[in-house]
Design an enzyme around this catalytic site. Sequence first.
Site, PDB file in Angstrom:
ATOM      1  N   LYS A 158       0.891  -1.171   0.000  1.00 43.81           N
ATOM      2  CA  LYS A 158       0.000   0.000   0.000  1.00 43.81           C
ATOM      3  C   LYS A 158       0.925   1.215   0.000  1.00 43.81           C
ATOM      4  O   LYS A 158       1.165   1.856   1.022  1.00 43.81           O
ATOM      5  CB  LYS A 158      -0.937  -0.031   1.221  1.00 43.81           C
ATOM      6  CG  LYS A 158      -2.091   0.953   1.098  1.00 43.81           C
ATOM      7  CD  LYS A 158      -3.171   0.649   2.111  1.00 43.81           C
ATOM      8  CE  LYS A 158      -4.133   1.819   2.244  1.00 43.81           C
ATOM      9  NZ  LYS A 158      -4.806   2.212   0.999  1.00 43.81           N
TER      10      LYS A 158
HETATM   11  N1  PMP Z   1      -7.648  -0.784  -3.373  1.00 42.60           N
HETATM   12  C1  PMP Z   1      -7.111   0.428  -3.159  1.00 42.60           C
HETATM   13  C2  PMP Z   1      -6.373   1.090  -4.281  1.00 42.60           C
HETATM   14  C3  PMP Z   1      -7.243   1.043  -1.905  1.00 42.60           C
HETATM   15  O1  PMP Z   1      -6.702   2.245  -1.688  1.00 42.60           O
HETATM   16  C4  PMP Z   1      -7.967   0.394  -0.892  1.00 42.60           C
HETATM   17  C5  PMP Z   1      -8.122   1.044   0.448  1.00 42.60           C
HETATM   18  N2  PMP Z   1      -7.042   0.736   1.278  1.00 42.60           N
HETATM   19  C6  PMP Z   1      -8.512  -0.869  -1.154  1.00 42.60           C
HETATM   20  C7  PMP Z   1      -8.341  -1.425  -2.419  1.00 42.60           C
HETATM   21  C8  PMP Z   1      -9.287  -1.602  -0.111  1.00 42.60           C
HETATM   22  O2  PMP Z   1      -8.440  -2.045   0.914  1.00 42.60           O
HETATM   23  P1  PMP Z   1      -8.952  -2.242   2.395  1.00 42.60           P
HETATM   24  O3  PMP Z   1     -10.252  -2.972   2.305  1.00 42.60           O
HETATM   25  O4  PMP Z   1      -7.880  -3.066   3.020  1.00 42.60           O
HETATM   26  O5  PMP Z   1      -9.104  -0.905   3.005  1.00 42.60           O
END
Ligand code: PMP
Length: 290
Positions: A158
Amino acid sequence: MVQPYNDRDGFIWMDGGLRPWRKAEVHILTHALHYGSSVFEGQRAYGGKIFKLTEHSERLHKSTQILGFTLPWSVAEIDAACEEVLKANDLTDAYVRPVAWRGSEQMGVSAQQTKPHLAIAAWQWGKYFDEKKANEGIRLDIAPYRRPAPHTAPVHAKAAGLYMICTISKHEAEAKGYDDAMMFDWEGRVAEATGANIFFIKDGAIHTPIADVFLNGITRRTVIDLAKRRGVEVIERRIWPEELGGFEQCFLTGSAAEVTFVKEIGPWRFTPGELSRQLRGDYDDLVHGR
Ligand code: PMP
């Protein structure tokens, strides 16, 4: 106008302890600012409890490792620091943002001498998308950029750098009156939105792209479990744009976006139905510990 994020009351945890909010600063010659050596998390607290906190802290560690640096704080210490930030700011329902980055000891592409840093902020944040709109479904544009191929970027971190194309895509969508944009992957298959994963429903079954070239969201995995618990078939597979006309319902998932209905993607239309609403309700119950 929203109060600027650098000019607020409260406390931010930074490099080992709490600091007054306005004093949580970095120098202009910080490697992360110039070369994108930064990773982050985003999680929500409900009734004082951060949902899936340890999974987020573990992913933060994994993201730093993918970018080649190591935080001196353990997952348990990061968990504790997140909780400390909530308490210090007297928050129970909030968004929590840990961010880790390379410091200012070295400039240039090589960053071997930089020190790792970690900060955690939290603030009250309502729905990610306008609540009224989200109830009937938001509108997605088709993003001008595609998710990068896994051999061209660290797609499972991330990492802040991966959001450059998301912001450009989202701005382009907003300029045309859309709420967000859907991104294809580098091969032209459906991938995700700019900050959330995507799901479709057809004939009572759920279809979602395989998360091997983009972030396999914690909310995505949670919603898949919730659907399976209901006895709903979940099919993770490649989804091509030609198929989008055949789906009845569509929704996004993310820690910020939670479960958000979609009514439109470019030329394709969807109507949030019973199963979408049930899953949104199940997610809401779970995060609130009901
Ligand atoms: N894809 C992207 C590009 C994101 O920024 C997020 C948010 N973190 C997600 C998917 C979903 O991830 P999560 O459910 O872990 O928040």
